[in-house]
Design a protein around this motif. Sequence first.
Motif, PDB file in Angstrom:
ATOM      1  N   CYS A 271      -1.009   5.252 -12.021  1.00 50.26           N
ATOM      2  CA  CYS A 271       0.214   4.722 -11.402  1.00 50.26           C
ATOM      3  C   CYS A 271       0.366   3.246 -11.772  1.00 50.26           C
ATOM      4  CB  CYS A 271       0.161   4.906  -9.888  1.00 50.26           C
ATOM      5  SG  CYS A 271       0.271   6.622  -9.358  1.00 50.26           S
ATOM      6  N   PHE A 272       0.675   3.007 -13.013  1.00 49.12           N
ATOM      7  CA  PHE A 272       0.710   1.653 -13.542  1.00 49.12           C
ATOM      8  C   PHE A 272       2.110   1.033 -13.542  1.00 49.12           C
ATOM      9  CE2 PHE A 272      -2.883   3.501 -16.241  1.00 49.12           C
ATOM     10  CZ  PHE A 272      -3.853   3.100 -15.340  1.00 49.12           C
ATOM     11  N   GLU A 273       3.154   1.869 -13.382  1.00 51.89           N
ATOM     12  CA  GLU A 273       4.519   1.377 -13.463  1.00 51.89           C
ATOM     13  C   GLU A 273       5.120   1.234 -12.066  1.00 51.89           C
ATOM     14  OE1 GLU A 273       5.545   0.486 -16.403  1.00 51.89           O
ATOM     15  OE2 GLU A 273       3.738   1.314 -17.342  1.00 51.89           O
ATOM     16  N   VAL A 274       6.041   0.271 -11.937  1.00 53.47           N
ATOM     17  CA  VAL A 274       6.729   0.069 -10.659  1.00 53.47           C
ATOM     18  C   VAL A 274       7.463   1.361 -10.285  1.00 53.47           C
ATOM     19  CG1 VAL A 274       8.535  -1.213  -9.477  1.00 53.47           C
ATOM     20  CG2 VAL A 274       6.982  -2.395 -11.038  1.00 53.47           C
ATOM     21  N   GLY A 275       7.253   1.817  -9.053  1.00 54.28           N
ATOM     22  CA  GLY A 275       7.884   3.048  -8.588  1.00 54.28           C
ATOM     23  C   GLY A 275       7.014   4.283  -8.722  1.00 54.28           C
ATOM     24  N   ASP A 276       5.886   4.165  -9.421  1.00 53.62           N
ATOM     25  CA  ASP A 276       4.962   5.301  -9.516  1.00 53.62           C
ATOM     26  C   ASP A 276       4.384   5.606  -8.136  1.00 53.62           C
ATOM     27  OD1 ASP A 276       5.340   5.633 -12.193  1.00 53.62           O
ATOM     28  OD2 ASP A 276       3.441   4.738 -12.826  1.00 53.62           O
ATOM     29  N   VAL A 277       4.251   6.879  -7.827  1.00 57.99           N
ATOM     30  CA  VAL A 277       3.798   7.311  -6.509  1.00 57.99           C
ATOM     31  C   VAL A 277       2.587   8.213  -6.636  1.00 57.99           C
ATOM     32  CG1 VAL A 277       4.385   8.678  -4.463  1.00 57.99           C
ATOM     33  CG2 VAL A 277       6.099   7.186  -5.486  1.00 57.99           C
ATOM     34  N   LYS A 278       1.592   7.956  -5.807  1.00 58.24           N
ATOM     35  CA  LYS A 278       0.478   8.893  -5.697  1.00 58.24           C
ATOM     36  C   LYS A 278       0.283   9.234  -4.228  1.00 58.24           C
ATOM     37  CE  LYS A 278      -3.057   6.493  -3.792  1.00 58.24           C
ATOM     38  NZ  LYS A 278      -3.754   6.917  -2.554  1.00 58.24           N
ATOM     39  N   LEU A 279      -0.150  10.458  -3.991  1.00 52.14           N
ATOM     40  CA  LEU A 279      -0.378  10.948  -2.638  1.00 52.14           C
ATOM     41  C   LEU A 279      -1.801  11.475  -2.540  1.00 52.14           C
ATOM     42  CD1 LEU A 279       0.618  11.828   0.197  1.00 52.14           C
ATOM     43  CD2 LEU A 279       1.344  13.991  -0.855  1.00 52.14           C
ATOM     44  N   THR A 280      -2.626  10.771  -1.787  1.00 48.73           N
ATOM     45  CA  THR A 280      -4.003  11.200  -1.561  1.00 48.73           C
ATOM     46  C   THR A 280      -4.066  11.951  -0.236  1.00 48.73           C
ATOM     47  OG1 THR A 280      -4.922   9.316  -2.770  1.00 48.73           O
ATOM     48  CG2 THR A 280      -6.384  10.449  -1.220  1.00 48.73           C
ATOM     49  N   MET A 281      -4.536  13.195  -0.290  1.00 49.26           N
ATOM     50  CA  MET A 281      -4.702  13.999   0.923  1.00 49.26           C
ATOM     51  C   MET A 281      -6.181  14.318   1.068  1.00 49.26           C
ATOM     52  SD  MET A 281      -1.305  16.428   0.823  1.00 49.26           S
ATOM     53  CE  MET A 281      -1.183  16.532   2.617  1.00 49.26           C
ATOM     54  N   GLY A 282      -6.902  13.342   1.613  1.00 50.85           N
ATOM     55  CA  GLY A 282      -8.333  13.504   1.848  1.00 50.85           C
ATOM     56  C   GLY A 282      -8.584  13.556   3.343  1.00 50.85           C
ATOM     57  N   THR A 283      -9.543  12.745   3.820  1.00 53.77           N
ATOM     58  CA  THR A 283      -9.770  12.666   5.258  1.00 53.77           C
ATOM     59  C   THR A 283      -8.465  12.312   5.964  1.00 53.77           C
ATOM     60  OG1 THR A 283     -12.055  11.977   4.932  1.00 53.77           O
ATOM     61  CG2 THR A 283     -11.077  11.520   7.074  1.00 53.77           C
ATOM     62  N   GLY A 284      -7.719  11.364   5.390  1.00 55.09           N
ATOM     63  CA  GLY A 284      -6.377  11.033   5.856  1.00 55.09           C
ATOM     64  C   GLY A 284      -5.392  11.206   4.716  1.00 55.09           C
ATOM     65  N   THR A 285      -4.127  10.977   5.006  1.00 54.82           N
ATOM     66  CA  THR A 285      -3.082  11.024   3.987  1.00 54.82           C
ATOM     67  C   THR A 285      -2.642   9.602   3.672  1.00 54.82           C
ATOM     68  OG1 THR A 285      -2.229  13.216   4.549  1.00 54.82           O
ATOM     69  CG2 THR A 285      -0.691  11.704   3.526  1.00 54.82           C
ATOM     70  N   PHE A 286      -2.593   9.272   2.377  1.00 48.37           N
ATOM     71  CA  PHE A 286      -2.201   7.925   1.950  1.00 48.37           C
ATOM     72  C   PHE A 286      -1.149   8.034   0.857  1.00 48.37           C
ATOM     73  CE2 PHE A 286      -6.492   7.758   3.592  1.00 48.37           C
ATOM     74  CZ  PHE A 286      -6.418   6.717   4.502  1.00 48.37           C
ATOM     75  N   PHE A 287       0.054   7.615   1.205  1.00 47.85           N
ATOM     76  CA  PHE A 287       1.199   7.668   0.302  1.00 47.85           C
ATOM     77  C   PHE A 287       1.414   6.264  -0.238  1.00 47.85           C
ATOM     78  CE2 PHE A 287       5.516   7.910  -1.095  1.00 47.85           C
ATOM     79  CZ  PHE A 287       5.810   9.247  -1.326  1.00 47.85           C
ATOM     80  N   ASP A 288       1.107   6.053  -1.510  1.00 47.26           N
ATOM     81  CA  ASP A 288       1.159   4.711  -2.103  1.00 47.26           C
ATOM     82  C   ASP A 288       2.173   4.652  -3.235  1.00 47.26           C
ATOM     83  OD1 ASP A 288      -1.351   2.883  -1.142  1.00 47.26           O
ATOM     84  OD2 ASP A 288      -1.859   4.998  -1.072  1.00 47.26           O
ATOM     85  N   ILE A 289       2.958   3.578  -3.224  1.00 49.42           N
ATOM     86  CA  ILE A 289       3.931   3.350  -4.285  1.00 49.42           C
ATOM     87  C   ILE A 289       3.676   1.989  -4.914  1.00 49.42           C
ATOM     88  CG2 ILE A 289       5.544   2.638  -2.474  1.00 49.42           C
ATOM     89  CD1 ILE A 289       7.811   3.158  -4.381  1.00 49.42           C
ATOM     90  N   ASN A 290       3.643   1.954  -6.213  1.00 48.24           N
ATOM     91  CA  ASN A 290       3.472   0.713  -6.954  1.00 48.24           C
ATOM     92  C   ASN A 290       4.749  -0.117  -6.812  1.00 48.24           C
ATOM     93  OD1 ASN A 290       3.495  -1.261  -9.063  1.00 48.24           O
ATOM     94  ND2 ASN A 290       2.076  -0.049 -10.277  1.00 48.24           N
ATOM     95  N   THR A 291       4.642  -1.283  -6.146  1.00 52.29           N
ATOM     96  CA  THR A 291       5.818  -2.144  -5.951  1.00 52.29           C
ATOM     97  C   THR A 291       5.826  -3.342  -6.887  1.00 52.29           C
ATOM     98  OG1 THR A 291       4.740  -3.390  -4.167  1.00 52.29           O
ATOM     99  CG2 THR A 291       6.042  -1.462  -3.530  1.00 52.29           C
ATOM    100  N   GLY A 292       4.924  -3.344  -7.862  1.00 49.22           N
ATOM    101  CA  GLY A 292       4.941  -4.402  -8.859  1.00 49.22           C
ATOM    102  C   GLY A 292       4.357  -5.712  -8.368  1.00 49.22           C
ATOM    103  N   SER A 293       4.954  -6.815  -8.760  1.00 52.13           N
ATOM    104  CA  SER A 293       4.368  -8.135  -8.520  1.00 52.13           C
ATOM    105  C   SER A 293       4.754  -8.745  -7.174  1.00 52.13           C
ATOM    106  CB  SER A 293       4.793  -9.095  -9.635  1.00 52.13           C
ATOM    107  OG  SER A 293       6.211  -9.173  -9.717  1.00 52.13           O
TER     108      SER A 293
END
Length: 544
Positions: A271-293
């Motif tokens: 997820c190297f570009e602005v706007g890229d999204v990853k969703l980790t569903m492990g012990t908890g759920t973590f929705f992360d979006i790359n917002t750039g600088s």
Amino acid sequence: MEEKYILTLDIGTTTIRSFIYNSRAEAVGKAIDQVILHYPQPGYVEIDPDELWSTVVAVVKKSLQDASLSAGQMSAMGISTQRSTFITWSRSTGKPFHRFITWKDMRADRLVRQWNDSYTWKLIKAGAYALYLVTRSKRFRAGSALKFMNSQTTLRLHWAIHNVPELKAAIEDGDAMFGTLDCWLLYKLSGNKIHMTDVSSASATGFFDPFTMQWASWAMTLFKIPAEALPTVVDTAGDHFISTSPAVWGHSIPIRSSMADQTASMWGSCCFEVGDVKLTMGTGTFFDINTGSHPHASVSGLYPVVGWQIGKELVYSAEGANSDTASIIKWAQNLGLFGDPEETAEIAQSVPDSDGVYFIPAFSGLGPPYNDGTAASGFVGMKPSTTRAHLVRAVLESLAFRTAQLYDCVRAETDFEFHSIRLDGGVSNNDFVAQLVADLTGLQVERPVNVEMSSLGCAHIVGLQLGIWKSKEELKSLRKIASILKPRREARQWYQAHIARWEDAARRMCGWYSHKPSLSDSESSQSSQNSFKVNSRKNGRVSK
């Protein structure tokens, strides 16, 4: 060309993983063990530092044995750890003052509620909003909506400062050291030589300001956190982490990166570009979006964290989280709803719907948009026709419903165009949940061959430091996607009414623990019972 090997160490909430990767990002050795969690009192969740250290050393040894390699053959290593879990120890002796107090720990819950409701905090937030109106600074906009959370370190550390006598005395003597899990691990691995944490781990504590990239002076003053006890905040990758002591694994291994597990996951998912999204569903759920600088100033509870910093490259992430995901699955398994988590997708699909039953996954409260640490978990709407399959389906649906809410918060607060979600974490293997996430968000969901992205992310960033891979574009070419789940429009339309009912149930569960029964409540209850007995006798019934 001589083969190069990268050792990765990933310490999650419940699992410790050590992987060894070759120059083609292929895992040639691995070992996995469990994090031993201790529950000394209701709400307390701790890790014993001696037990953790022994397990870490053993897991890495096993991974080396699995790869038939030695520590001396490792080109370098990278570390990723759970965030906000912390410990304090003596500068002079290295002895801890208490066990690790984990991010799942609820001992400071009363303090969290008191501070969020206090006139002092409301005045600070009002002042921040006034400054925002004058300056239009996003930093003050974020401050005006900031709430304390149990998952942050701040108030758990405040609790420890006031309730651990040895720590309190050490602070007075200038002998106290504070560190999140990554910081303590670096201290131990280096033979007690370094006291540092990277920006991604620091930004998740709650008292590091991502807008100024410094420890927040207001928090340190307000909660009496001594500056001299805090670690130096450094870049996510570089040679400043030095090397492991030869005494640990028989040979020094250069440490080239240390970062928070969600940052590692973003690197593993590329997820190297602005706007890229990853969703980790492990012990908890973590929705992360790359917002750039630029850090994201949220009003709905999305947390602005530092993704990573490497030299002049500073990348931020906006994160929406729900603390209970795999932990919910484990609870349902222990309850006897199913034997093997792998069965749950099939069980859920064996019924056409949940029969009007909804589940609220809030063992640790509810994150955005509710941001309510007093919310409760529970089934709502059970009836005589409810079966085990309905309950299982309700549990799985709730995890997707919460993810859809996090995505809605992101959409409401950003202008990015979203096309896909890059999935990882153990729960992402569940076909029912993964497909429902695609349906409810309307986005294509990409599930990788290996859903444990943190270890791979460590390898990626270390490999770039070593020159094994020349660019992020090369890393993208190494991505291996197992399946792509496309959204089904008809499913999204069908679920609209169900989501509305579920949200109504969630609102009913908010604030559940904000009021605890008092003596007057007991007296009132007893009075009601006595009244019932009297009325029962008047009506000719016998009360027992």
